[in-house]
Design an enzyme around this catalytic site. Structure first.
Site, PDB file in Angstrom:
ATOM      1  N   LYS A   1       0.742  -1.011  -0.039  1.00 32.45           N
ATOM      2  CA  LYS A   1       0.086  -0.045   0.032  1.00 32.45           C
ATOM      3  C   LYS A   1       0.648   1.196   0.011  1.00 32.45           C
ATOM      4  O   LYS A   1       1.516   1.598   1.000  1.00 32.45           O
ATOM      5  CB  LYS A   1      -0.849   0.026   1.225  1.00 32.45           C
ATOM      6  CG  LYS A   1      -1.673   1.419   1.460  1.00 32.45           C
ATOM      7  CD  LYS A   1      -2.623   1.152   2.642  1.00 32.45           C
ATOM      8  CE  LYS A   1      -3.237   2.520   2.780  1.00 32.45           C
ATOM      9  NZ  LYS A   1      -3.739   2.568   4.193  1.00 32.45           N
TER      10      LYS A   1
ATOM     11  N   ASP B   1      -2.603  10.282   3.766  1.00 30.63           N
ATOM     12  CA  ASP B   1      -3.870  10.143   3.841  1.00 30.63           C
ATOM     13  C   ASP B   1      -4.643  11.027   4.899  1.00 30.63           C
ATOM     14  O   ASP B   1      -4.369  11.094   6.052  1.00 30.63           O
ATOM     15  CB  ASP B   1      -3.977   8.684   4.293  1.00 30.63           C
ATOM     16  CG  ASP B   1      -5.320   8.266   4.572  1.00 30.63           C
ATOM     17  OD1 ASP B   1      -6.400   8.827   3.889  1.00 30.63           O
ATOM     18  OD2 ASP B   1      -5.710   7.283   5.391  1.00 30.63           O
TER      19      ASP B   1
ATOM     20  N   LYS C   1      -9.960  12.992   8.387  1.00 33.70           N
ATOM     21  CA  LYS C   1      -9.564  12.231   9.790  1.00 33.70           C
ATOM     22  C   LYS C   1      -9.454  13.584  10.706  1.00 33.70           C
ATOM     23  O   LYS C   1      -9.473  14.460  10.331  1.00 33.70           O
ATOM     24  CB  LYS C   1      -8.237  11.903   9.629  1.00 33.70           C
ATOM     25  CG  LYS C   1      -8.058  10.714   8.677  1.00 33.70           C
ATOM     26  CD  LYS C   1      -6.549   9.944   8.651  1.00 33.70           C
ATOM     27  CE  LYS C   1      -6.391   8.762   7.847  1.00 33.70           C
ATOM     28  NZ  LYS C   1      -6.993   7.884   8.584  1.00 33.70           N
TER      29      LYS C   1
ATOM     30  N   ASP D   1       1.372   6.082   6.079  1.00 32.04           N
ATOM     31  CA  ASP D   1       0.617   5.220   5.489  1.00 32.04           C
ATOM     32  C   ASP D   1       1.028   4.476   4.185  1.00 32.04           C
ATOM     33  O   ASP D   1       0.395   3.654   3.609  1.00 32.04           O
ATOM     34  CB  ASP D   1      -0.769   5.870   5.146  1.00 32.04           C
ATOM     35  CG  ASP D   1      -2.020   5.302   5.129  1.00 32.04           C
ATOM     36  OD1 ASP D   1      -2.065   4.186   5.980  1.00 32.04           O
ATOM     37  OD2 ASP D   1      -3.072   5.391   4.349  1.00 32.04           O
TER      38      ASP D   1
ATOM     39  N   ASP E   1     -12.303   7.150   3.878  1.00 35.86           N
ATOM     40  CA  ASP E   1     -11.042   6.903   4.443  1.00 35.86           C
ATOM     41  C   ASP E   1     -10.643   5.334   4.654  1.00 35.86           C
ATOM     42  O   ASP E   1      -9.601   5.053   5.142  1.00 35.86           O
ATOM     43  CB  ASP E   1     -11.180   7.514   6.115  1.00 35.86           C
ATOM     44  CG  ASP E   1      -9.829   7.478   6.846  1.00 35.86           C
ATOM     45  OD1 ASP E   1      -8.950   7.363   5.959  1.00 35.86           O
ATOM     46  OD2 ASP E   1      -9.947   7.479   7.798  1.00 35.86           O
TER      47      ASP E   1
ATOM     48  N   GLU F   1      -9.549   3.893   2.117  1.00 35.73           N
ATOM     49  CA  GLU F   1      -8.857   3.957   0.706  1.00 35.73           C
ATOM     50  C   GLU F   1      -7.977   2.890   0.324  1.00 35.73           C
ATOM     51  O   GLU F   1      -7.831   2.646  -1.007  1.00 35.73           O
ATOM     52  CB  GLU F   1      -8.482   5.326   0.161  1.00 35.73           C
ATOM     53  CG  GLU F   1      -6.934   5.442   0.820  1.00 35.73           C
ATOM     54  CD  GLU F   1      -6.695   5.425   2.281  1.00 35.73           C
ATOM     55  OE1 GLU F   1      -5.594   4.983   2.940  1.00 35.73           O
ATOM     56  OE2 GLU F   1      -7.722   5.302   3.220  1.00 35.73           O
TER      57      GLU F   1
ATOM     58  N   ARG G   1      -7.624  -0.273   0.783  1.00 33.29           N
ATOM     59  CA  ARG G   1      -8.356  -1.463   0.117  1.00 33.29           C
ATOM     60  C   ARG G   1      -8.571  -1.199  -1.287  1.00 33.29           C
ATOM     61  O   ARG G   1      -8.670  -2.324  -1.918  1.00 33.29           O
ATOM     62  CB  ARG G   1      -9.363  -1.979   1.271  1.00 33.29           C
ATOM     63  CG  ARG G   1     -10.645  -1.325   1.153  1.00 33.29           C
ATOM     64  CD  ARG G   1     -11.593  -1.265   2.274  1.00 33.29           C
ATOM     65  NE  ARG G   1     -10.822  -0.924   3.642  1.00 33.29           N
ATOM     66  CZ  ARG G   1     -11.443  -1.176   4.643  1.00 33.29           C
ATOM     67  NH1 ARG G   1     -12.675  -1.773   4.761  1.00 33.29           N
ATOM     68  NH2 ARG G   1     -10.883  -0.798   5.833  1.00 33.29           N
TER      69      ARG G   1
END
Length: 501
Positions: free
Chosen positions: A254, A259, A266, A277, A336, A338, A340
């Protein structure tokens, strides 16, 4: 940092020209041969007899200008039963005793005849505690330690373990470096350049931009990236260590370089840590760095979907439906969630293009994993029992443990949507599992594992920074797979020689 392995007795170690010497002292040495009269053994034995150093792993005693010892500083440190865990603790403690005084540029680390696993743990621990981030500092204080001579009783029997540990240390450090960089110094384009820097070392790199990704049909990946002014990159790394006909292992990392949560923004507190992230992507880069150094007989593909998740005017909105590369449609209930979305397209790409023998994705995917497992073990999900056992064993051996989590079909019920084939979230309950169940929809019949490293990829607080996990686990797994594949060939070769004889 330059690591060297050398056959040394304690007497020979004491005669080397270095700033400092660390003497790892296992419990077994408490009963060492009394006839040994070198200065380090005699000094250590007397210190123990006088009660000047405790028995627990990590307890230490330091000396300055010890007569008969060339390094000006000596640290004796207890390492208990000599296990990997004990020597990690001992090495960190010994370095803490040294680094507060004058800089140590050269070090002798005597480990004697400790097991190979303990030697590896010592090298990795020393590399970890001496690492310094400097990339964005105006007055950086780089790592002072430049050379480490590791003394063992017999170098030839420890050479393989030593070289593997050094390669993993370099890979883990590369992963830490890129995960630590602020998002404006680690954009998708810069991450692609870091991958391209590995070319020419047995690794091929291909980088796709937004037009190529759109042409392929990665609608889920594109949806996440569309709110950012930073163009996405899809990075493909290939290491070919085996015959062309041998299917590769695919590692998918990933690569969300920052993020914000997108429209599902967030909270502000600790949002700076969302630069981490992309730790999954960084761990794939670090693993390929180790592969380039070790050259095992295995084929490996690395895929890194890299982009930012931003709340711009063009950003994807809660309730939007997008079409993934697999053809499945996805209702994005929470922007959020994202990671996946970019991983599902990368998994489909890996399966369709490379027909891998196994796929392993690595992601800081869910805060729920931190709640479930804390910061000790990464979460492991797997569709294949052999793959799960191999990854668990590799993690235990590398000191980079994981814990297997469930994938019961019933968990997937939470992802049902009336407007698409699947929703990207399923509520708070079992969030770490439903995230894995979402990814499972895109793996087909290829053996697949998912490592959720949200709790292990970085540390917060005073020790804030990336850990470089799970590079040790991944490299150990790949080396084990290469060794397993080579074993039948070696056995066949031996049988053939006996028949000819």
């Amino acid at each position: 940092m330059d690591f060297r392995l050398q056959t040394l007795t304690p007497h020979e170690a004491a005669s080397l020209d270095a700033d400092a010497l660390i003497l790892l002292w296992p419990d077994a040495w408490d009963r060492a041969d009394a006839a040994r009269a070198d200065v380090l053994t005699v000094w250590g034995r007397q210190a123990l007899a006088d009660g000047d150093v405790g028995a627990e792993p990590g307890k230490w005693l330091a000396a300055h200008r010890l007569p008969g010892v060339r390094p000006r500083r000596v640290v004796l440190v207890r390492c208990g039963d000599g296990s990997a865990a004990a020597v990690r603790k001992a090495t960190a403690a010994a370095w803490a005793a040294l680094e507060g005084a004058a800089p140590v540029r050269s070090l002798v680390l005597w480990v004697g005849d400790l097991p190979a696993a303990a030697l590896s743990a010592t090298v990795l621990a020393l590399a970890a505690v001496t690492y310094r981030y400097t990339s964005t500092l105006s007055q950086p204080k780089p790592r002072a330690l430049q050379t480490v001579t590791v003394g063992v009783t017999e170098a030839d029997t420890r050479r393989a373990a030593f070289e593997e540990a050094v390669a993993i240390a370099h890979g883990q450090e590369l992963a830490r470096e890129w995960a630590n960089r602020p998002a404006n110094h680690s954009t998708p384009a810069l991450l692609a350049e870091a991958a391209q820097a590995l070319e020419g070392r047995g690794i091929d790199v291909e980088v796709l931009g937004p037009k190529e990704v759109a042409k392929i049909g990665m609608g889920a990946f594109l949806a996440v990236a569309q709110g950012s002014s930073q163009p996405l990159r899809f990075i493909v790394l290939r290491y070919r260590g085996a015959a062309k006909s041998v299917p590769p292992v695919a590692l998918i990392g990933k690569g969300i370089t920052f993020d914000t949560g997108g429209i599902s923004l967030k909270p502000a507190a600790e949002m700076d840590e969302m630069k981490f992230d992309m730790s999954g992507a960084a761990s794939v880069l670090g693993t390929f760095e180790a592969l380039a150094r070790l050259r095992p007989a295995i084929n490996v593909v690395g895929l890194i979907p890299a982009c930012e998740n931003m709340p711009g005017g063009g950003a994807v909105k809660p309730g939007d439906v997008v079409r993934s590369l697999s053809g499945q449609t996805i209702e994005i209930l929470n922007t959020d969630a994202e990671g996946r979305l970019i991983l599902c397209d990368a998994l489909t790409y890996a399966r369709q293009r490379f027909a891998p023998r196994a796929m392993i994705d690595v992601a800081t995917l869910t805060g729920a994993c931190v709640i479930a497992l804390g910061h000790v073990r990464s979460g492991l999900f797997a569709t294949d029992e052999g793959l799960a056992q191999a990854l668990s064993a590799a993690g235990d051996a590398a000191g980079d443990p994981c814990w297997r989590m469930p994938l019961d079909d019933e968990y997937g019920e939470a992802l049902k949507s009336p407007f698409a084939d699947v929703a990207n979230v399923g509520g708070r309950a079992a969030g770490v599992v439903t995230a894995a169940k979402f990814l499972q929809r895109f793996v087909g019949d290829v053996p697949w594992a998912h490592l959720d490293i949200a709790g292990t990829a970085w540390k917060s607080g005073k020790d804030k920074g990336a850990t470089g996990r799970p590079v040790p686990l991944l490299v150990r797994y790949l080396l084990d797979q290469a060794a397993s594949a080579a074993a039948p060939e070696k056995a066949a070769a031996r049988t053939g020689r006996r028949r000819r004889g």
